[in-house]
Design a protein around this motif. Structure first.
Motif, mmCIF file in Angstrom:
data_model
loop_
_atom_site.group_PDB
_atom_site.id
_atom_site.type_symbol
_atom_site.label_atom_id
_atom_site.label_comp_id
_atom_site.label_asym_id
_atom_site.label_seq_id
_atom_site.Cartn_x
_atom_site.Cartn_y
_atom_site.Cartn_z
ATOM 1 N N GLU A 122 0.822 -1.213 0.000
ATOM 2 C CA GLU A 122 0.000 0.000 0.000
ATOM 3 C C GLU A 122 0.855 1.262 0.000
ATOM 4 O O GLU A 122 0.513 2.252 -0.654
ATOM 5 N N ILE A 123 1.981 1.217 0.747
ATOM 6 C CA ILE A 123 2.872 2.393 0.745
ATOM 7 C C ILE A 123 3.390 2.643 -0.677
ATOM 8 O O ILE A 123 3.478 3.784 -1.147
ATOM 9 N N LEU B 253 -2.454 -11.033 -4.767
ATOM 10 C CA LEU B 253 -2.458 -10.710 -6.193
ATOM 11 C C LEU B 253 -3.232 -9.429 -6.472
ATOM 12 O O LEU B 253 -2.819 -8.600 -7.295
ATOM 13 N N GLY B 254 -4.363 -9.251 -5.763
ATOM 14 C CA GLY B 254 -5.141 -8.039 -5.972
ATOM 15 C C GLY B 254 -4.344 -6.787 -5.660
ATOM 16 O O GLY B 254 -4.382 -5.805 -6.412
ATOM 17 N N HIS B 255 -3.575 -6.834 -4.544
ATOM 18 C CA HIS B 255 -2.769 -5.664 -4.195
ATOM 19 C C HIS B 255 -1.618 -5.454 -5.189
ATOM 20 O O HIS B 255 -1.297 -4.319 -5.560
ATOM 21 N N LEU B 256 -0.985 -6.541 -5.619
ATOM 22 C CA LEU B 256 0.113 -6.415 -6.586
ATOM 23 C C LEU B 256 -0.404 -5.897 -7.923
ATOM 24 O O LEU B 256 0.237 -5.050 -8.573
ATOM 25 N N TYR B 257 -1.570 -6.383 -8.356
ATOM 26 C CA TYR B 257 -2.134 -5.910 -9.616
ATOM 27 C C TYR B 257 -2.500 -4.441 -9.528
ATOM 28 O O TYR B 257 -2.375 -3.687 -10.500
ATOM 29 N N ILE C 252 -9.132 -4.577 -13.611
ATOM 30 C CA ILE C 252 -10.197 -5.582 -13.646
ATOM 31 C C ILE C 252 -9.719 -6.888 -13.032
ATOM 32 O O ILE C 252 -10.436 -7.551 -12.258
ATOM 33 N N LEU C 253 -8.482 -7.290 -13.342
ATOM 34 C CA LEU C 253 -7.919 -8.509 -12.750
ATOM 35 C C LEU C 253 -7.854 -8.389 -11.228
ATOM 36 O O LEU C 253 -8.130 -9.339 -10.495
ATOM 37 N N ALA C 254 -7.465 -7.187 -10.773
ATOM 38 C CA ALA C 254 -7.398 -6.961 -9.324
ATOM 39 C C ALA C 254 -8.784 -7.110 -8.694
ATOM 40 O O ALA C 254 -8.946 -7.728 -7.622
#
Length: 730
Positions: A61-62, A253-257, A234-236
Motif C-alpha cells: 500500500e505504501i 495478487l489483488g494488491h500487486l495488480y 479488472i484482474l485486481a
C-alpha cells in the motif's frame, strides 16, 4: 516550419508510444495468465496459506500510495497552458486515491487502531471508495475530450474539491463505520461487497473498450497504457471477489495488480506531461536547426541546381581578389549563357527545362578545375570563378573545355537535346578590381560571343561597353516601338513562275526609329528573340497582316494570301493558336488567306506539342511553309511528319546557281526532295530573268525577289500589281 502541437505527437513519439502500449498489453496478458494459473491450482495455494501479512500489505500500500502521489505531483507541477484538462483531473483523482489507500492501509487488520479499531470492514470500505473512484476516473478519461485547460485558475478548485471529498470519506470511514453496509461477515465477503466489485469491473471494462477505440484511432494520448491499466485493475477486482481470507493468495495478487495498474497510469502521465514535451522540444530544436541550415543554403545556393548563387559568388570573388593582391596572381571570371534556352524551355516545359539546367550544372562541375566555383547567375546563365591564376594563358583552356563538355547532347525525358553556350571572359586585375565590375565585363564579353555566332567565347574588350550600351538602348526603344507607332509592315509579292500570277504577299517587319532612322531587322530581331519581345511583336505583326489582307480582299486587289513569319519562340509558345484564331476573327479573314512561315531552327525540338500546334493550325485551313530551307537542321524524318505545304529555298543557294554548278545541284536536290514529299517549292532572292527561267526548268513552282518586286508598304502594292499586269499583257 509548422509548429508541433502539444496534442499532435511526432512520428518518433508515436512509435515509442506504441511500443509502450504494447508492453502494457503484454503485461496485462501475463498477469491474466498468472491469475488463471492460481485459479486452476487454488486448493494447493489457498489452504492454510498466509500470503499477505500486515507488514507485506503495508509495503504494497505504501508503494501504491507513493505512485499515486507521483501521478498527482507530475500532473500538477508540469502544468502548462496547452496541457489537457484530463491530466489535471486524473492527477487530482489520484491524490484522493492516495489518501484513501493510506486510510485503507492504516485500517487493515493487524495495524494499530486509528480513531476506531482496525477491521477488515473498515479497510474494505476505504478500498471500495478508492477503487470506485479509480474506475469512475478512468471512465471519465475515456469519455471526455482531451482538450487544453482553459484557465489556470480552475486548478485550485479541482484540488480543493478533491481534498474536501477525501475529508468527507475519512470522517465517515473513521468516525461513523456503522453507516457503511457490511462487506465482510464471518470471514466471507457479503453480496454487497461482491456486487460493488462487479460494478467497478463493469465501469473499468467500459473504460478499457473506450481506450481501445481511442488507441486504434491514434488519438493523441497514452490510450494504450490507460487501457492496460484498466484491464489489470479488472484482474485486481476479480481477485477481490474471490478471496475468503484477507491474507490469502487472491488478496496478495489483488494488491500487486493494483500497484501494477498504478505504475502504468504513472507512465502514461509521465509520458504526456514530461517526456513528450521534452521530445517535442527536442524535435522543435532539431527542426529549427534544420530550418536555419536550409535558410543558409537558400541564401547562398540556387534552389533548382543546388549550385552557389550570386551572393556566394561575390563573396568568393572578394576573397579571390584579396588573395590576388597578396600573391600577385590573376582571377578569371567566365560568364556563360545557354544558347536558345528560351526555345528549349518553351518546347520542353518548365520541369524538363529545370532538369536540363541541373544536368548542365552537373556536367560543368565534373569538368571544371577543383579550384573553380560554378554559380548559377540567372535563368539560363552561369558564372565560373577561377582564382589564383598565374596569367591569361592559364585560363585560356577552360572556356574551350566547357565548349567541348557541352558538345554532347543531353538526354531529357528520352529526348536528345543539343545544347551549347556562349562564354565571356574577364580577367582581374586588368578587367576589373571588384566583383560587380568583373562580372559586368564578363557579361559584356558574352554578348560579343553571341554576336559571333554562338558556341564560342570572347575576352572582354573595353570597346564592348559601347556595343552593350547601344544594345540596351535599342532594347528599351523596342519595348516602346509598338505604342509609339514606329513599326510598320512592308510586303513582298510572291509569284507563280509558270503563269506569272501573284500567289501571296510576305509581310516583313520594319522599324523606323525617330532618332536612329530605319533599323535593319538583322539588328533588332535577334534582340527581340533573346529578350522574349518577339512574342508580342509577332502577335502585332500577325494582326496587322490579317487586317491588311482583309482590306485587299474587300477592295478587290488580287493578293490571294498573306504570309507571316513565325519566330521559334512564337511556335513553342502556348498562346500561338489562340493568337492566330483571334487575328483571323478580328479581321474577318478566312484561314485559307493566311500562310505561316516557320524556320528550321524552330523545329529543332520536334516535340509532341509542336506537332499538335501545327496540326491544329493546318486543320483551320492555314497554309504552312518552311522558310530558309537548307540552312538549318533538315531531315527527311521530320519533314515527313510535319504538315507543311511549301519549302522556301534559301536565297544563298539561289544566288549560288549563277556562279557554280554545285549551287544548281543543291537547288535541284531540294526541288526533287520536295516533289517526292508532295510539297511545293518557292525560291527566295531571285534577281534576274536567267535565274527565274533556270528555276522553272528545274521544276520550282514559286519565286520571290527583286526581279519580281521589292518589299514595299501596303499602299504601293496596287501600283506594283497594275504594272505587273501591264507587263504580262504586253
Amino acid at each position: 516550419m509548422k509548429p508541433t502541437s502539444d496534442l499532435a505527437p511526432t512520428t518518433t513519439q508515436t512509435s515509442r508510444a506504441d511500443r509502450d502500449h504494447r508492453t502494457g498489453l503484454i503485461l496485462s496478458l501475463l498477469l491474466g495468465l498468472v491469475l488463471a494459473g492460481v485459479q486452476f491450482a487454488q486448493p494447493q495455494l489457498h489452504d492454510g496459506a498466509f500470503w499477505l501479512p500486515a507488514s507485506l500489505h503495508a509495503i504494497c500500500e505504501i508503494f501504491a500510495v507513493t505512485v499515486a502521489v507521483l501521478v498527482f505531483a507530475v500532473t500538477w507541477h508540469s502544468y502548462r497552458p496547452a496541457q489537457p484538462t484530463n491530466l489535471l483531473l486524473l492527477g487530482c483523482a489520484f491524490l484522493a486515491i492516495a489518501l484513501l489507500d493510506l486510510a485503507h492501509a492504516l485500517s487493515y487488520r493487524g495495524m494499530p487502531d486509528m480513531v476506531t479499531p482496525a477491521s477488515p470492514e473498515k479497510a474494505i470500505n476505504f478500498w471500495l471508495v478508492s477503487r470506485l473512484l479509480l474506475a469512475l476516473t478512468l471512465l471519465l478519461m475515456s469519455l471526455r475530450p482531451w482538450r487544453p485547460l482553459r484557465s489556470y485558475r480552475s486548478r485550485l478548485p479541482m484540488l480543493l474539491a478533491t481534498l474536501g471529498l477525501v475529508a468527507l470519506f475519512w470522517v465517515l470511514g473513521l468516525g461513523f463505520p456503522d453507516v457503511w453496509p457490511h462487506t465482510f461477515v464471518n470471514s466471507h465477503l457479503t453480496p454487497f461487497k461482491i456486487t460493488a466489485e462487479w460494478i467497478i469491473i463493469f465501469l473499468l471494462a467500459v473504460a478499457a473498450l473506450r481506450f481501445l477505440s481511442a488507441w486504434r484511432h491514434g488519438l493523441p494520448y497514452a490510450a494504450g497504457n490507460l487501457m492496460a491499466a484498466a484491464l489489470i485493475s479488472i484482474l485486481a477486482e476479480l481477485c477481490f471477489t474471490a478471496y475468503n481470507n484477507v491474507h490469502d493468495i487472491y488478496s496478495l495478487l489483488g494488491h500487486l495488480y493494483k500497484v501494477a495498474s498504478y505504475c502504468l497510469i504513472y507512465q502514461a502521465v509521465f509520458v504526456a506531461s514530461v517526456r513528450e514535451p521534452y521530445e517535442r522540444l527536442a524535435v522543435a530544436i532539431a527542426d529549427r536547426q534544420a530550418a536555419e541550415q536550409r535558410i543558409e543554403v537558400m541564401a547562398f545556393h540556387d534552389s533548382i541546381t543546388g549550385l552557389p548563387n550570386l551572393a556566394l559568388l561575390q563573396d568568393r570573388t572578394l576573397q579571390a581578389l584579396a588573395a590576388m593582391r597578396r600573391d600577385d596572381t590573376c582571377v578569371g571570371l567566365l560568364f556563360l549563357d545557354v544558347d536558345a534556352f528560351k526555345l528549349i524551355n518553351d518546347s520542353l516545359g518548365l520541369e524538363p527545362g529545370d532538369r536540363l539546367l541541373r544536368a548542365i550544372g552537373q556536367r560543368l562541375l565534373h569538368g571544371l578545375p577543383e579550384s573553380a566555383t560554378l554559380c548559377r547567375y540567372g535563368s539560363d546563365e552561369f558564372a565560373v570563378l577561377l582564382p589564383g591564376l598565374n596569367g591569361p594563358e592559364a585560363m585560356a583552356e577552360v572556356p574551350q573545355r566547357i565548349l567541348d563538355l557541352m558538345a554532347t547532347p543531353f538526354e531529357i525525358d528520352g529526348q536528345l537535346i543539343p545544347c551549347s553556350v556562349s562564354i565571356g571572359v574577364a580577367l582581374a586585375p586588368n578587367d576589373g578590381h571588384e566583383p560587380n565590375s568583373l562580372l559586368r565585363n564578363a557579361e559584356s564579353a558574352m554578348y560579343k560571343a553571341k554576336q559571333a555566332g554562338h558556341r564560342t567565347w570572347r575576352y572582354y574588350d573595353a570597346a564592348i561597353d559601347s556595343e552593350v550600351s547601344e544594345r540596351l538602348h535599342l532594347l528599351n526603344s523596342l519595348r516602346q516601338a509598338i505604342e509609339r507607332s514606329e513599326l510598320q509592315l512592308h510586303y513582298q509579292l510572291q509569284f507563280e513562275l509558270a503563269s506569272g500570277e501573284v500567289v501571296a504577299a510576305e509581310a516583313l517587319l520594319r522599324w523606323q526609329h525617330p532618332e536612329l532612322g530605319a533599323i535593319s531587322p538583322a539588328r533588332f530581331i535577334p534582340i527581340a528573340e533573346e529578350s522574349g519581345l518577339i512574342v508580342p511583336l509577332g502577335e502585332w505583326t500577325l494582326r496587322q497582316a490579317c487586317r491588311q489582307a482583309a482590306q485587299w480582299r474587300t477592295a478587290g486587289i488580287g493578293v490571294p494570301r498573306v504570309a507571316v513569319n513565325l519566330s521559334p519562340l512564337q511556335l513553342h509558345h502556348h498562346s500561338l493558336e489562340d493568337a492566330v484564331r483571334r487575328a483571323l476573327q478580328d479581321a474577318s479573314l478566312p484561314a485559307s488567306a493566311l500562310e505561316l512561315e516557320l524556320t528550321e531552327s524552330s523545329l529543332i525540338a520536334d516535340t509532341a506539342q509542336v506537332l499538335h500546334t501545327l496540326e491544329s493550325l493546318k486543320r483551320l485551313g492555314i497554309k504552312l511553309s518552311i522558310d530558309d530551307f537548307g540552312t538549318g537542321y533538315s531531315s527527311l524524318g521530320y519533314l515527313r511528319r510535319l504538315p507543311v505545304d511549301t519549302l522556301k529555298i534559301d536565297q544563298s543557294f539561289v544566288r549560288a546557281m549563277a556562279t557554280s554548278t554545285d549551287g544548281t545541284a543543291i537547288v535541284e536536290a531540294i526541288i526533287q526532295m520536295a516533289r517526292s514529299l508532295g510539297l511545293d517549292t518557292l525560291a527566295e532572292g531571285v534577281e534576274d530573268q536567267a535565274t527565274a527561267s533556270q528555276l522553272q526548268q528545274l521544276g520550282c513552282q514559286l519565286a520571290q525577289g527583286y526581279f519580281f518586286a521589292r518589299p514595299v508598304p501596303a499602299s504601293e502594292i496596287l501600283t506594283i500589281l497594275t504594272r505587273h499586269e501591264g507587263l504580262r499583257g504586253a
